[in-house]
Design a protein around this motif. Sequence first.
Motif, PDB file in Angstrom:
ATOM      1  N   UNK A  56       0.849  -1.186   0.000  1.00 50.46           N
ATOM      2  CA  UNK A  56       0.000   0.000   0.000  1.00 50.46           C
ATOM      3  C   UNK A  56       0.886   1.238   0.000  1.00 50.46           C
ATOM      4  N   UNK A  57       0.282   2.376  -0.225  1.00 48.43           N
ATOM      5  CA  UNK A  57       0.987   3.655  -0.140  1.00 48.43           C
ATOM      6  C   UNK A  57       0.307   4.461   0.951  1.00 48.43           C
ATOM      7  N   UNK A  58       0.921   4.805   2.034  1.00 45.42           N
ATOM      8  CA  UNK A  58       2.248   4.373   2.450  1.00 45.42           C
ATOM      9  C   UNK A  58       2.246   2.887   2.835  1.00 45.42           C
ATOM     10  N   UNK A  59       3.431   2.319   2.884  1.00 48.65           N
ATOM     11  CA  UNK A  59       3.560   0.902   3.228  1.00 48.65           C
ATOM     12  C   UNK A  59       3.069   0.684   4.652  1.00 48.65           C
ATOM     13  N   UNK A  60       2.247  -0.344   4.827  1.00 41.17           N
ATOM     14  CA  UNK A  60       1.728  -0.689   6.157  1.00 41.17           C
ATOM     15  C   UNK A  60       2.163  -2.101   6.511  1.00 41.17           C
ATOM     16  N   UNK A  61       2.270  -2.338   7.792  1.00 41.01           N
ATOM     17  CA  UNK A  61       2.628  -3.655   8.297  1.00 41.01           C
ATOM     18  C   UNK A  61       1.472  -4.166   9.136  1.00 41.01           C
ATOM     19  N   UNK A  62       1.085  -5.406   8.894  1.00 39.70           N
ATOM     20  CA  UNK A  62      -0.033  -6.019   9.614  1.00 39.70           C
ATOM     21  C   UNK A  62       0.488  -7.202  10.429  1.00 39.70           C
ATOM     22  N   UNK A  63      -0.007  -7.314  11.648  1.00 41.82           N
ATOM     23  CA  UNK A  63       0.403  -8.396  12.542  1.00 41.82           C
ATOM     24  C   UNK A  63      -0.792  -9.272  12.868  1.00 41.82           C
ATOM     25  N   UNK A  64      -0.558 -10.567  12.941  1.00 46.75           N
ATOM     26  CA  UNK A  64      -1.615 -11.506  13.326  1.00 46.75           C
ATOM     27  C   UNK A  64      -0.978 -12.672  14.080  1.00 46.75           C
TER      28      UNK A  64
END
Length: 127
Positions: free
Chosen positions: A91-99
């Motif tokens: 994505x713009x901006x770069x996102x980080x997802x945690x699970x």
Amino acid sequence: MSYLYDSGYKNVSIDMNIEKKPCDNAYLAIHDTLYVIGGKWKLVILGALVTTGSKSFGELSKMIDISPRILSKELRELELNKLITRKVLDTKPIMTEYSVTPYAESLRELINIMISWGYQHREEIKD
């Protein structure tokens, strides 16, 4: 058996076999568990992810009111011990997802019991 944590400088592996004792003692099993999920934030982070699903770094930080520096450190340690996964989104901006990982799902019952006990304890000490 070894555990991983982030010392702030490098990833460190702690060898828990120093004494060469079998883990048939319940206290040793509790010690091992607390070593991996203990501390002020790890169970709170796991609880947030187990009960609400995947979250971005920013969402987690706001949700549990933790500084980005501490959250980053704790997430690294949880990832090193295979309790969470980190996914960088395109994505713009770069996102980080945690699970949570399937392995961490085995903590769901413990987390739910702790949530229930926490509510009960608050009621108990209110009086």
